[in-house]
Design a protein around this motif. Sequence first.
Motif, PDB file in Angstrom:
ATOM      1  N   GLU A  70       0.857  -1.188   0.000  1.00  0.00           N
ATOM      2  CA  GLU A  70       0.000   0.000   0.000  1.00  0.00           C
ATOM      3  C   GLU A  70       0.890   1.234   0.000  1.00  0.00           C
ATOM      4  N   GLN A  71       0.770   2.082  -1.026  1.00  0.00           N
ATOM      5  CA  GLN A  71       1.651   3.245  -1.128  1.00  0.00           C
ATOM      6  C   GLN A  71       1.164   4.439  -0.323  1.00  0.00           C
ATOM      7  N   ASP A  72      -0.076   4.394   0.157  1.00  0.00           N
ATOM      8  CA  ASP A  72      -0.639   5.493   0.945  1.00  0.00           C
ATOM      9  C   ASP A  72      -0.546   5.131   2.436  1.00  0.00           C
ATOM     10  N   LEU A  73       0.328   5.831   3.163  1.00  0.00           N
ATOM     11  CA  LEU A  73       0.549   5.520   4.582  1.00  0.00           C
ATOM     12  C   LEU A  73      -0.732   5.672   5.399  1.00  0.00           C
ATOM     13  N   ILE A  74      -1.497   6.712   5.123  1.00  0.00           N
ATOM     14  CA  ILE A  74      -2.716   6.940   5.905  1.00  0.00           C
ATOM     15  C   ILE A  74      -3.716   5.810   5.707  1.00  0.00           C
ATOM     16  N   LYS A  75      -3.770   5.244   4.505  1.00  0.00           N
ATOM     17  CA  LYS A  75      -4.656   4.092   4.277  1.00  0.00           C
ATOM     18  C   LYS A  75      -4.208   2.898   5.116  1.00  0.00           C
ATOM     19  N   VAL A  76      -2.899   2.744   5.252  1.00  0.00           N
ATOM     20  CA  VAL A  76      -2.380   1.659   6.096  1.00  0.00           C
ATOM     21  C   VAL A  76      -2.799   1.886   7.545  1.00  0.00           C
ATOM     22  N   LEU A  77      -2.570   3.106   8.032  1.00  0.00           N
ATOM     23  CA  LEU A  77      -2.820   3.406   9.442  1.00  0.00           C
ATOM     24  C   LEU A  77      -4.309   3.432   9.786  1.00  0.00           C
ATOM     25  N   SER A  78      -5.139   3.731   8.803  1.00  0.00           N
ATOM     26  CA  SER A  78      -6.590   3.773   9.056  1.00  0.00           C
ATOM     27  C   SER A  78      -7.259   2.424   8.809  1.00  0.00           C
ATOM     28  N   ASN A  79      -6.479   1.442   8.379  1.00  0.00           N
ATOM     29  CA  ASN A  79      -7.028   0.106   8.122  1.00  0.00           C
ATOM     30  C   ASN A  79      -7.408  -0.551   9.447  1.00  0.00           C
ATOM     31  N   PRO A  80      -8.679  -0.862   9.646  1.00  0.00           N
ATOM     32  CA  PRO A  80      -9.117  -1.438  10.934  1.00  0.00           C
ATOM     33  C   PRO A  80      -8.575  -2.839  11.196  1.00  0.00           C
ATOM     34  N   ASN A  81      -8.069  -3.501  10.159  1.00  0.00           N
ATOM     35  CA  ASN A  81      -7.523  -4.852  10.330  1.00  0.00           C
ATOM     36  C   ASN A  81      -6.068  -4.857  10.769  1.00  0.00           C
ATOM     37  N   ILE A  82      -5.452  -3.673  10.810  1.00  0.00           N
ATOM     38  CA  ILE A  82      -4.058  -3.551  11.243  1.00  0.00           C
ATOM     39  C   ILE A  82      -4.018  -3.121  12.701  1.00  0.00           C
ATOM     40  N   ASP A  83      -3.348  -3.924  13.526  1.00  0.00           N
ATOM     41  CA  ASP A  83      -3.267  -3.640  14.963  1.00  0.00           C
ATOM     42  C   ASP A  83      -1.987  -2.902  15.347  1.00  0.00           C
ATOM     43  N   ALA A  84      -0.916  -3.107  14.568  1.00  0.00           N
ATOM     44  CA  ALA A  84       0.387  -2.605  14.982  1.00  0.00           C
ATOM     45  C   ALA A  84       1.273  -2.393  13.765  1.00  0.00           C
ATOM     46  N   VAL A  85       2.339  -1.603  13.964  1.00  0.00           N
ATOM     47  CA  VAL A  85       3.268  -1.321  12.867  1.00  0.00           C
ATOM     48  C   VAL A  85       4.704  -1.499  13.346  1.00  0.00           C
ATOM     49  N   ILE A  86       5.565  -1.881  12.402  1.00  0.00           N
ATOM     50  CA  ILE A  86       7.000  -1.955  12.630  1.00  0.00           C
ATOM     51  C   ILE A  86       7.635  -0.844  11.804  1.00  0.00           C
ATOM     52  N   VAL A  87       8.290   0.112  12.453  1.00  0.00           N
ATOM     53  CA  VAL A  87       8.849   1.271  11.771  1.00  0.00           C
ATOM     54  C   VAL A  87      10.348   1.083  11.564  1.00  0.00           C
ATOM     55  N   SER A  88      10.740   0.925  10.303  1.00  0.00           N
ATOM     56  CA  SER A  88      12.155   0.812   9.930  1.00  0.00           C
ATOM     57  C   SER A  88      12.496   1.855   8.869  1.00  0.00           C
ATOM     58  N   SER A  89      11.827   2.981   8.942  1.00  0.00           N
ATOM     59  CA  SER A  89      11.979   4.068   7.974  1.00  0.00           C
ATOM     60  C   SER A  89      13.249   4.876   8.252  1.00  0.00           C
ATOM     61  N   PRO A  90      13.590   5.827   7.362  1.00  0.00           N
ATOM     62  CA  PRO A  90      14.649   6.774   7.704  1.00  0.00           C
ATOM     63  C   PRO A  90      14.351   7.411   9.059  1.00  0.00           C
TER      64      PRO A  90
END
Length: 337
Positions: free
Chosen positions: A52-72
């Motif tokens: 998914e290229q849109d970060l906000i779509k990822v973060l607003s996805n109700p099926n996602i509980d958590a994120v792993i941040v390995s960004s700059p």
Amino acid sequence: MINVALLSRWHVHAEDYARDIQENDDVSIKLVWDEKSDRGEKWAKELGVPFEQDLIKVLSNPNIDAVIVSSPTNMHKEIIIAAAKHKKHIFTEKVLAFTVKDCEEIYQAVHEAGVELMVSLPRLTDNNYLYAEKSIKEGWVGKVTMVRCRFAHNGGVAPEGREYGWLPKQFFNKEQAGGGAMIDLGAHPIYLTNRLAGKAKGVYARLQKSVGSNVDDNAALLIDYDSGALGIVETSFVSQGSPFQLEVYGTEVTLRISGDKITVDSIHMNDSKQTEMTEALTVLPMPMVQWIRAIRSGETPTITKEDVINLTLVNEAASKSNEKGERIDIEKDFMDF
């Protein structure tokens, strides 16, 4: 099951975290996002999940509980605060942010959202470090006078005909990484020394560009602590065959850890204290496992907000010291902290 989105493959440990999740029955990778679409699409294909290229779509996805941040690293604050506002639990690569102020703003957002934030400081769970920590807490070493820690490798040494060594080129991008060897690899000696020596009150830093890179590739800090102990932190991207070293010097014991070997020189060699020092230690789970347990059962992690912020504090002071060529008084220069 905790459903996770992977946010960026920028950091060299991103693949390690993905592998950790794949090996844990309590967590599942569901999505990949990356600030570079081509890199993210390739990673998602390898993992067999959507990109998914849109970060906000990822973060607003109700099926996602958590994120792993390995960004700059310069994107941490924006991404983590956004994730917190969308009620996602967060695991992130160190350092959390470039400044103490930014760290405090991140923790405020996390607190308001009621989510779990874990910063990967893995050597705080290492048995050899825990041995050193117990030695100090139990008073076996007497008064701690100095802690020296060195962590270095040759990742910045480019073979003939190449511009970079085995570290990826983005690690030498000051805007994205915030620095070089000290802020990245040197983070481990800093947070270990902080834990063992206490509250830092002053930092003198030398951050050198030994092979002409854009960031420091060979660096050392001299830290004085409220406890009276001195800390010596050394790191490098241009050192061949340099083992991890942790040394604790006290009035009664000298403890030296090199690789997996521990050497103890004590005035209590024939005393019962020496027997106590060799007792088995409780094994602590790695940061990823601690984070998962905190989400699932509310178990309190051993890696703390204080560990995370004190790491950034010393790094921030080190950068200022190097720029000014003088010792930085933390109480004077970081009054708000």
